[in-house]
Design an enzyme around this catalytic site. Structure first.
Site, PDB file in Angstrom:
ATOM      1  N   SER A  73      -8.537  51.544   5.182  1.00 38.35           N
ATOM      2  CA  SER A  73      -7.700  50.877   6.183  1.00 38.35           C
ATOM      3  C   SER A  73      -6.208  51.159   6.060  1.00 38.35           C
ATOM      4  CB  SER A  73      -7.931  49.359   6.134  1.00 38.35           C
ATOM      5  OG  SER A  73      -7.505  48.820   4.897  1.00 38.35           O
TER       6      SER A  73
ATOM      7  N   LYS B 133      -4.222  40.274   6.872  1.00 40.19           N
ATOM      8  CA  LYS B 133      -3.224  41.313   6.623  1.00 40.19           C
ATOM      9  C   LYS B 133      -1.902  40.981   7.317  1.00 40.19           C
ATOM     10  CE  LYS B 133      -6.545  44.879   5.543  1.00 40.19           C
ATOM     11  NZ  LYS B 133      -7.136  46.193   5.866  1.00 40.19           N
TER      12      LYS B 133
END
Length: 350
Positions: free
Chosen positions: A241, A286
């Protein structure tokens, strides 16, 4: 003591036992919490995280942060107290275990998959950045992971480029899989690999594991780069990611001037060699991690736009990222004018 009193006491005891069981018995769920952020433009123990050999490098001010998530592991005991804590934490999330892990997945197998994904992601990020700069990048097949204790352990190494197997040129990862499947038990397979700048001949004898022949490597796509670029991320961080943020950090390092304008930029997203940004898991966690780290701007993969509802970014701006080229343009526009209109997830929703 009356019969009704005895029945009431028995019910209370059963209820207490039920709650005790619920508190201590593992439940089939996984928790997500915001993890640490890593500035890829920074140094680690005195060395740059992005390292370049064979091309001029430009190390400027500013931060490009990859973001991470703390995820409970496949074998971790997740009980009711932990689930309740995550459920009521606005920055955390709870997911069914079956939607995150395979039924037979272990902590070890999960770590190995994550490490292999990070190796692949780093190379793809380099390919995307160099392609953005107009460089020619040729795909090849390399070793992404070597399983300890299996025949390739000590014979092949991560990032060995697989050139030939039993005399046949390797053009894709399936060539290696087919060669192992066709091998005879006890007979070595002849590999020729490029390790660094040298070609090395290596014989590996497969062994039977759960009824199938195995040598213990994960082959995958790598690239032949015109010069050497590496991204030295800590071993305890894995997965694909961080691709977008690594690509931006490499692009910034290979071009004069600061892509960030000296600001603190965070984001997430997978990347393809031609620069397409893909979705990731844990987007809300995040964003929260970047907010708490003091980031000024966060790049959200376009395909994650429908998953950011309810997250509090604080004073941090959110901008949609669809491609590496578009992300570079977004940063250029934002650095020139922090109040300018940027690609947004509201556009996606409308």
């Amino acid at each position: 003591m009356s019969q009704r009193t005895r029945a009431g006491l028995l019910a209370l005891c059963l209820l207490a036992a039920l709650w005790a069981t619920a508190f201590f018995v593992p439940l089939p769920y996984v928790t997500y919490y915001p993890g640490p952020t890593v500035d890829i433009l920074a140094e680690d123990d005195g060395d740059e995280i992005v390292r370049v050999n064979g091309h001029e490098a430009f190390y400027d001010d500013g931060e490009l942060r990859m973001t991470t998530v703390y995820v409970s592991t496949p074998q971790e005991h997740v009980g009711l107290p932990e689930l309740l804590r995550a459920y009521f934490d606005p920055d955390a999330a709870v997911w069914p275990r079956s939607s995150i892990y395979a039924p037979d997945e272990t902590d070890e197998s999960s770590d190995r998959q994550s490490e292999a994904a990070m190796v692949s992601s780093q190379d793809t990020a380099i390919a995307a950045a160099l392609t953005q700069l107009g460089e020619e990048v040729e795909p090849l097949v390399e070793v992404l992971d070597v399983t300890p204790g299996l025949p390739a352990d000590g014979r092949l190494e991560v990032r060995d480029v697989l050139l030939r197997v039993d005399g046949t040129p390797v053009t894709d990862a399936q060539d290696v899989v087919d060669a192992v499947d066709a091998a005879s038990p006890g007979e070595p397979i002849a590999f020729v690999v490029r390790r660094g700048k040298k070609e090395v001949a290596v014989d590996v004898t497969p062994e039977e594991v759960d009824g199938d022949l195995r040598i213990g490597i994960t082959p995958g796509v790598g690239f032949d780069f015109p010069y050497q670029v590496s991204v030295d991320i800590a071993d305890n961080i894995g997965g694909p990611s961080a691709g977008l943020m690594m690509s931006l950090a490499i692009y910034d390092t290979l071009t004069p001037g600061s892509l960030t304008g000296g600001a603190d930029i965070a984001g997430t997203g997978t990347i393809t060699p031609d620069g397409k940004v893909g979705p990731i898991g844990g987007i809300q966690q995040k964003i929260a991690a970047a907010r708490d780290a003091g980031a000024d701007l966060f790049l959200v993969p376009a395909d994650n736009c429908d998953g950011i509802g309810g997250v509090d970014p604080g004073d941090m701006r959110l901008a949609k990222a669809t491609t590496l080229d578009g992300a570079v343009a977004t940063l250029d526009d934002w650095v020139a004018d922090p109040d300018t209109d940027l690609p947004s997830c509201e556009e996606t929703a409308s």
